[in-house]
Write an enzyme that holds these catalytic residues in place. Structure first.
Site, PDB file in Angstrom:
ATOM      1  N   ASP A  96      12.036  26.904  41.868  1.00 38.40           N
ATOM      2  CA  ASP A  96      11.730  27.956  40.909  1.00 38.40           C
ATOM      3  C   ASP A  96      13.038  28.597  40.476  1.00 38.40           C
ATOM      4  OD1 ASP A  96       9.653  29.713  39.556  1.00 38.40           O
ATOM      5  OD2 ASP A  96      10.939  31.195  40.532  1.00 38.40           O
ATOM      6  N   THR A  97      13.162  28.833  39.185  1.00 44.65           N
ATOM      7  CA  THR A  97      14.349  29.498  38.652  1.00 44.65           C
ATOM      8  C   THR A  97      13.926  30.824  38.032  1.00 44.65           C
ATOM      9  OG1 THR A  97      15.438  27.387  38.251  1.00 44.65           O
ATOM     10  CG2 THR A  97      16.298  29.284  37.048  1.00 44.65           C
TER      11      THR A  97
END
Length: 191
Positions: free
Chosen positions: A68-69
């Site tokens: 996840d960014t």
């Protein structure tokens, strides 16, 4: 041993390819990615990566990779904009300022989850209205945390970063390779 990528992101597939890896399956998890009330960006990003990898169905011999960014401006999480107006407001907030990009990586293998959280710092140049609107017209902002992608046209707005470029793109290669090797996947050789 199968490698399952728990992401529909073409950027993450491309980055895995840099390591010489092709996922045997691509299974994006369906989880609620809304931040909890008062949740800060760093723990939020780690939690989402962990929840994604836990949500992917896998066999006992499978290795599952999720990431996840998150783009953060101070304590504020700038997620994927819902529409062009929200993307515009994100770009206005980031214009001329430094911000942080967190990428959480989680690998599940043999009932164990291994995690890393990578932080990079990014400075966006002050944007003129013409630059902002020109960028928005490309549509590149869609589905991108913070409303931009450094590897796309908005890369022209980023004169400075500190940290992992590949983490900003969406998958920190050094940390990902270490996690996959620790899970028993042969990253650097045949097999």
């Amino acid at each position: 041993m199968r490698l399952i990528l728990g992401s529909g992101s073409p950027r993450r597939r491309e980055l895995l390819g840099v390591l010489g890896l092709t996922p045997d399956a691509i299974t994006p998890p369906d989880i609620d990615e809304d931040p909890h009330k008062g949740e800060l960006p760093r723990p939020y990003c780690a939690r989402i990566a962990r929840e994604k990898v836990a949500a992917v169905e896998a066999g006992p011999e499978d290795v599952v990779l999720c990431a996840d960014t998150t783009v953060a401006l101070g304590r504020r999480i700038l997620g994927k904009p819902a529409d062009i107006d929200e993307a515009r407001s994100f770009l206005d907030l980031l214009s001329g300022r430094r911000h942080r990009v967190y990428t959480g990586v989680a690998v599940k293998a043999g009932g164990q989850i291994r995690e890393r959280l990578v932080e990079a710092r990014v400075r966006m140049k002050p944007l003129s209205e013409a630059e902002r609107e020109g960028y928005l017209a490309t549509g590149d902002w869609q589905g991108k945390a913070g409303g931009y992608s450094i590897q796309g046209p908005a890369g022209a707005f980023i004169p400075w970063i500190s940290g992992s470029y590949t983490a900003i793109v969406g998958l920190p290669l050094a940390e990902t390779a270490q996690l996959l090797q620790a899970a028993g996947l042969n990253v650097w050789g045949p097999g």
